[in-house]
Enzyme design. Structure first.
Site, PDB file in Angstrom:
ATOM      1  N   HIS A   1      36.765  41.468  45.449  1.00 29.93           N
ATOM      2  CA  HIS A   1      36.208  40.175  45.049  1.00 29.93           C
ATOM      3  C   HIS A   1      36.499  39.249  46.239  1.00 29.93           C
ATOM      4  O   HIS A   1      37.549  39.377  46.874  1.00 29.93           O
ATOM      5  CB  HIS A   1      36.927  39.558  43.857  1.00 29.93           C
ATOM      6  CG  HIS A   1      36.924  40.377  42.600  1.00 29.93           C
ATOM      7  ND1 HIS A   1      37.828  41.366  42.372  1.00 29.93           N
ATOM      8  CD2 HIS A   1      36.131  40.309  41.495  1.00 29.93           C
ATOM      9  CE1 HIS A   1      37.594  41.888  41.174  1.00 29.93           C
ATOM     10  NE2 HIS A   1      36.571  41.274  40.625  1.00 29.93           N
TER      11      HIS A   1
ATOM     12  N   ASP B   1      39.937  37.960  46.368  1.00 30.03           N
ATOM     13  CA  ASP B   1      41.022  38.933  46.611  1.00 30.03           C
ATOM     14  C   ASP B   1      41.351  38.988  48.099  1.00 30.03           C
ATOM     15  O   ASP B   1      42.486  39.229  48.482  1.00 30.03           O
ATOM     16  CB  ASP B   1      40.616  40.373  46.252  1.00 30.03           C
ATOM     17  CG  ASP B   1      40.162  40.541  44.831  1.00 30.03           C
ATOM     18  OD1 ASP B   1      40.640  39.792  43.973  1.00 30.03           O
ATOM     19  OD2 ASP B   1      39.336  41.441  44.599  1.00 30.03           O
TER      20      ASP B   1
END
Ligand code: XLS
Ligand code: CA
Ligand code: CA
Length: 439
Positions: A100, A103
């Site tokens: 993501h 992340d």
């Protein structure tokens, strides 16, 4: 190569007789199976969120593991994660990874600043990919954890939040393209509802489809040739998620004319949360031409939530790989370990033990699935069970030759049809499966 796991060397294949916990028993990356090396059949991916970021926090307690990788502030931690991740992938012979946006780089006070940090990390990742040959399986945008997305992102009642999400996803797609990714995932973490008393479901779904069309058109305009995936999940965090299961998502895609660009990213634990087997979800996707990618993990049948455990169930892995083989194998997709060690498994070695367990499980699943196909008994049984559709009235129904009057005439002439039935032989077939797997 960085040295976060200095005490652990390259994980080698030692075969099923090995008792070395830091060796593969079944995963032999370069061994050929069905004309391709295992690593290409399985296309394993490391999930950035669980492996590099997941410290083990749960609803009842903080993290138990250190996932700062020697960094001290958000950007130095993000950079350290890149080094640690590529060392892990190298040592475990994992060729792909998935993220993501948030992340890999931190969320900043403004979108412009978040984009800037993301660009910085994407450049570092591009460099690391170039050096090592590792690839991005797919990217996605984290449009569910920030409080602004409390009522949804693409389905938010607020047009301003919707715009923020569109802009965030646009950037995540650009980053995916920059890194040569061939997959982009939509998982609707907050795209659902808690109560219909406050929800305009029709408008929310229309808006979600509008967002997806915009993103597809934009991505194609900047040269993206890969697949878009929707990842079904029935609940959690919302009570009812719109992308409930594969069948529901297919209906959505067809209603809004998105079915040419989208496939499924099927997660094992989400399948079981929807009261389906993992194999069921894969079969629905395959039968409808939307099989794309897999998030490999498993849930716990005694717990009603998304535990994202490393997969160790050989039956599930075998039947999964059987579906993958029947779907023609992976093209743009792969097996992403959307899995995390248990909260109590908090040491760096546990990351290795977890991946080795998961990778060996799927390698064995692949070996078993090839055996099922080669053995042929299960396929033959199914074929014979439907033999009445190959000739006579069955064939005429399929070709369209038999009309309702012909069928009625046939049924009237036949009388009782109980004697056309044969046993389903479930136990016999389950024993064959065991026989093939454990021979
Ligand atoms: C959460 C999902 C998520 C997606 C990517 O349950 O599995 O991690 O895979 O957003
Ligand atoms: Ca997932
Ligand atoms: Ca999950």
């Amino acid at each position: 190569m960085a040295d976060f796991f200095g005490n652990i060397g390259q994980i080698k294949f030692e075969g099923k007789g090995s008792t070395n916990p830091l060796a593969f028993k079944y995963y032999n990356p370069d061994a050929m199976i069905m004309g391709k090396p295992m690593r290409e059949q399985l296309k394993f991916a490391l999930s950035w969120w669980h492996t590099m970021g997941g410290a083990g926090a749960d609803m009842f307690g903080v993290g138990t593991a250190d996932r700062t990788w020697g960094g001290s502030d958000p950007m130095s931690i993000s950079k350290a994660k890149v080094n640690a991740a590529f060392e892990l992938m190298e040592k475990l012979s994992i060729d792909y990874y998935a993220w993501h946006d948030r992340d890999i780089a931190p969320e900043m006070p403004t979108l412009a600043e978040s984009n800037e940090k993301l660009d910085e990390i994407v450049d570092i990742l591009a460099e690391a990919q170039k050096k090592t040959g590792k690839k991005l399986l797919w990217g996605t945008a984290k449009c569910f954890d920030h409080p602004r997305y409390m009522h949804g992102a693409g389905t938010s009642p607020s047009a301003d939040v919707y715009c923020y999400a569109v802009a965030q996803i646009k950037k995540a797609v650009e980053s995916t393209v920059k890194l040569g990714g061939n997959g982009y995932v939509f998982w609707g973490g907050r795209e659902g509802y808690e109560t219909l008393l406050n929800t305009n479901m029709a408008l929310e779904l229309d808006n979600m489809a509008r967002l997806m069309h915009m993103i597809v058109d934009y991505a194609r305009s900047i040269g993206y040739k890969g697949d878009f995936y929707i990842e079904p999940k029935p609940k959690e965090p919302t009570k009812h998620q719109y992308d409930f299961d594969t069948a529901t998502v297919i209906a959505f895609l067809r209603k809004y004319g998105l079915d040419k660009d989208f496939k499924m990213n099927i997660e094992a634990n989400h399948a079981t949360l929807a009261q389906h087997t993992f194999q069921h979800e894969l079969r629905v996707a395959r039968d409808n031409g939307v099989f794309g990618s897999i998030d490999a993990n498993q849930g716990d049948m005694l717990l009603g939530w998304d535990t994202d455990q490393f997969p160790t169930n050989i039956y599930d892995a075998t039947l999964c790989m059987y579906e993958v083989i029947k779907a023609g194998g992976f093209t743009n997709g792969g097996l992403n370990f959307d899995s995390k060690p248990r909260r109590g498994s908090f040491t760096p070695e546990d990351i290795f033990y977890s991946y080795i367990a998961g990778m060996d499980t799927f390698a064995l699943g692949l070996i078993n699935a090839e055996k099922i196909v080669a053995d042929g008994r299960l396929d033959k049984f199914v074929e014979e069970r439907y033999a009445s559709w190959n000739t006579g009235i069955g064939a005429d129904i399929i070709s369209g030759k038999a009309k309702i009057e012909d069928i009625e005439k046939y049924a009237l002439a036949k009388g009782e049809v109980m004697d056309s039935l044969t046993s389903g032989r479930q136990e016999y077939l389950e024993a064959i499966l065991n026989n093939i797997m454990f021979a």
